[in-house]
Enzyme design. Structure first.
Site, short mmCIF file in Angstrom:
data_model
loop_
_atom_site.label_atom_id
_atom_site.label_comp_id
_atom_site.label_asym_id
_atom_site.label_seq_id
_atom_site.Cartn_x
_atom_site.Cartn_y
_atom_site.Cartn_z
N ARG A 76 116.53 53.47 37.89
CA ARG A 76 116.76 53.64 39.32
C ARG A 76 116.12 54.94 39.82
O ARG A 76 115.52 54.98 40.89
CB ARG A 76 118.26 53.66 39.63
CG ARG A 76 118.85 52.26 39.57
CD ARG A 76 120.32 52.25 39.87
NE ARG A 76 120.62 52.83 41.17
CZ ARG A 76 121.85 53.19 41.54
NH1 ARG A 76 122.87 53.03 40.73
NH2 ARG A 76 122.07 53.70 42.74
N GLN A 107 126.87 57.24 51.43
CA GLN A 107 127.26 56.65 50.14
C GLN A 107 126.05 56.61 49.22
O GLN A 107 126.16 56.24 48.06
CB GLN A 107 127.77 55.22 50.36
CG GLN A 107 129.00 55.14 51.24
CD GLN A 107 129.23 53.70 51.70
OE1 GLN A 107 129.87 52.91 51.02
NE2 GLN A 107 128.70 53.37 52.86
N ASP A 110 120.40 58.46 46.61
CA ASP A 110 118.95 58.58 46.45
C ASP A 110 118.36 59.90 46.94
O ASP A 110 117.17 60.17 46.75
CB ASP A 110 118.24 57.40 47.15
CG ASP A 110 118.60 57.28 48.64
OD1 ASP A 110 118.90 58.30 49.28
OD2 ASP A 110 118.56 56.15 49.16
N HIS A 125 129.08 59.75 46.97
CA HIS A 125 129.02 59.05 45.68
C HIS A 125 128.15 59.76 44.66
O HIS A 125 127.81 59.19 43.62
CB HIS A 125 128.51 57.61 45.88
CG HIS A 125 129.50 56.71 46.56
ND1 HIS A 125 129.20 55.44 46.98
CD2 HIS A 125 130.81 56.91 46.88
CE1 HIS A 125 130.27 54.89 47.55
NE2 HIS A 125 131.25 55.76 47.50
N CYS A 133 128.11 67.60 32.81
CA CYS A 133 128.57 67.67 31.42
C CYS A 133 129.97 67.08 31.31
O CYS A 133 130.86 67.38 32.10
CB CYS A 133 128.58 69.12 30.96
SG CYS A 133 129.22 69.28 29.29
N CYS A 155 126.71 73.73 26.58
CA CYS A 155 127.68 73.55 25.49
C CYS A 155 127.30 72.45 24.51
O CYS A 155 128.01 72.23 23.53
CB CYS A 155 129.09 73.31 26.08
SG CYS A 155 129.27 71.68 26.78
N SER A 194 127.52 47.64 53.97
CA SER A 194 128.17 46.32 54.04
C SER A 194 129.68 46.45 54.26
O SER A 194 130.35 45.46 54.53
CB SER A 194 127.91 45.55 52.74
OG SER A 194 128.40 46.29 51.64
N1 APR Z 1 118.67 48.47 58.43
C1 APR Z 1 120.02 48.41 58.62
N2 APR Z 1 120.85 47.79 57.74
C2 APR Z 1 120.29 47.22 56.67
C3 APR Z 1 118.90 47.25 56.42
C4 APR Z 1 118.07 47.91 57.37
N3 APR Z 1 116.74 47.99 57.24
N4 APR Z 1 118.65 46.58 55.25
C5 APR Z 1 119.85 46.18 54.78
N5 APR Z 1 120.84 46.56 55.63
C6 APR Z 1 122.29 46.37 55.49
C7 APR Z 1 122.74 45.08 54.85
O1 APR Z 1 122.89 44.07 55.81
C8 APR Z 1 124.08 45.49 54.23
O2 APR Z 1 125.14 45.32 55.16
O3 APR Z 1 122.71 47.39 54.61
C9 APR Z 1 123.91 46.98 53.95
C10 APR Z 1 123.78 47.32 52.47
O4 APR Z 1 124.98 47.01 51.84
P1 APR Z 1 125.25 47.34 50.31
O5 APR Z 1 124.08 46.90 49.51
O6 APR Z 1 126.57 46.78 49.96
O7 APR Z 1 125.25 48.94 50.25
P2 APR Z 1 126.45 49.95 50.57
O8 APR Z 1 127.29 49.44 51.68
O9 APR Z 1 125.82 51.28 50.74
O10 APR Z 1 127.26 49.89 49.22
C11 APR Z 1 128.34 50.79 49.06
O11 APR Z 1 128.57 50.14 46.80
O12 APR Z 1 127.93 49.67 44.64
C12 APR Z 1 128.34 50.63 45.48
O13 APR Z 1 128.16 52.90 45.05
C13 APR Z 1 127.43 51.82 45.61
O14 APR Z 1 127.25 53.35 47.46
C14 APR Z 1 127.24 51.99 47.09
C15 APR Z 1 128.45 51.25 47.64
#
Ligand code: APR
Length: 241
Positions: A76, A107, A110, A125, A133, A155, A194
């Site tokens: 990643r 969250q 990156d 996160h 460590c 350590c 999401s």
């Molecule tokens: N612009 C706006 N929204 C977007 C775009 C875009 N270009 N591309 C994708 N999305 C939206 C999707 O529709 C989705 O609702 O971004 C969201 C991404 O959702 P997830 O992949 O579930 O990411 P996230 O909500 O950040 O996940 C939360 O889950 O696994 C853990 O720790 C991880 O921080 C992460 C957490």
């Protein structure tokens, strides 16, 4: 009238809300980095499609097979290392020109908000480019993409990714800072998440219960906001300020 026809009105409304706000806060998720080429977690190309979270992003997974977990994070990191912030990240700099104190709760791990020059970023996160460590808990900057069993320079104990895994609590101090900003805000802008993973999934509801406004920017309907803007954050955020 379909949603697309209404979009200009929604954007106008969102601008009004932002300009009238005294303490806006931004919450972001993987969606804001999608246009930089960083895969999201869920959805068609999501990172969890091919990997089960409990196999990779849990303390138990690391205990059982630290090399495998490190290889996944190394992979990643190698993807993200080459990526650049997009117009969504950069638009946040314009928000902060108008609102210098504006906090960005993300969250994402990156590091693209900071690479874009955003300030007051809370990486709730953790960060892909940091390792911690297991024994002395020192946090190191960690750029390497190959070592699958790194050890602490201080350590000699094992290092783990400085990431909050499933089943782990967000650092207490960080949670304290987040709560402070959520209690102050009169407008939360929720971008590209999401709303599946707590505690962040509860932030929109939490501030709305206090009577604050929530604008959501997302390509898909998750309806976390009182005003929902459908579209890519890289297109919509620059239009808002
Ligand atoms: N612009 C706006 N929204 C977007 C775009 C875009 N270009 N591309 C994708 N999305 C939206 C999707 O529709 C989705 O609702 O971004 C969201 C991404 O959702 P997830 O992949 O579930 O990411 P996230 O909500 O950040 O996940 C939360 O889950 O696994 C853990 O720790 C991880 O921080 C992460 C957490």
């Amino acid at each position: 009238m379909c949603l697309i026809d209404k979009m200009p009105t929604f954007i106008e409304k969102a601008r009004e809300w932002i300009h009238g706000s005294s303490y806006p806060v931004i919450l972001t998720g993987a969606g804001i980095s999608a246009e930089s080429g960083v895969p999201t977690f869920r959805g068609a190309e999501g990172l969890w499609k091919n990997h089960r979270p409990e196999e990779l992003a849990t303390p138990m997974a690391f205990y059982k097979n630290p090399e495998m977990v490190w290889e996944w994070y190394n992979w990643r990191r190698s993807i993200v290392q080459a990526k650049e912030p997009n117009s969504g990240h950069l638009a946040i700099n314009n928000f902060q020109y108008k609102f210098p104190e504006l906090t960005v709760i993300t969250q994402n791990v990156d590091g693209l908000h900071i690479k874009a020059g955003n300030r007051n970023v809370i990486e709730m996160h953790g960060n892909l480019f940091k390792a911690r460590c297991l024994k002395c808990e020192h946090v190191f900057s960690h750029e390497t993409t190959t070592d699958s069993s790194p050890v602490c320079k201080l350590c000699g104990a094992k290092l783990r990714p400085h990431i909050v895994w499933f089943g782990e609590m967000i650092d207490e101090q960080i949670m304290h800072q987040i709560t402070y900003h959520l209690n102050q805000t009169d407008l939360l802008l929720v971008v590209g998440t999401s709303g599946m993973v707590y505690p962040a999934a509860g932030f929109a509801r939490q501030v709305m219960q206090r009577g604050s406004k929530v604008i959501e920017v997302n390509i898909a309907p998750t309806l976390q906001g009182s005003l929902n803007l459908r579209g890519k954050s890289g297109d919509i955020l620059p239009e808002l300020v």
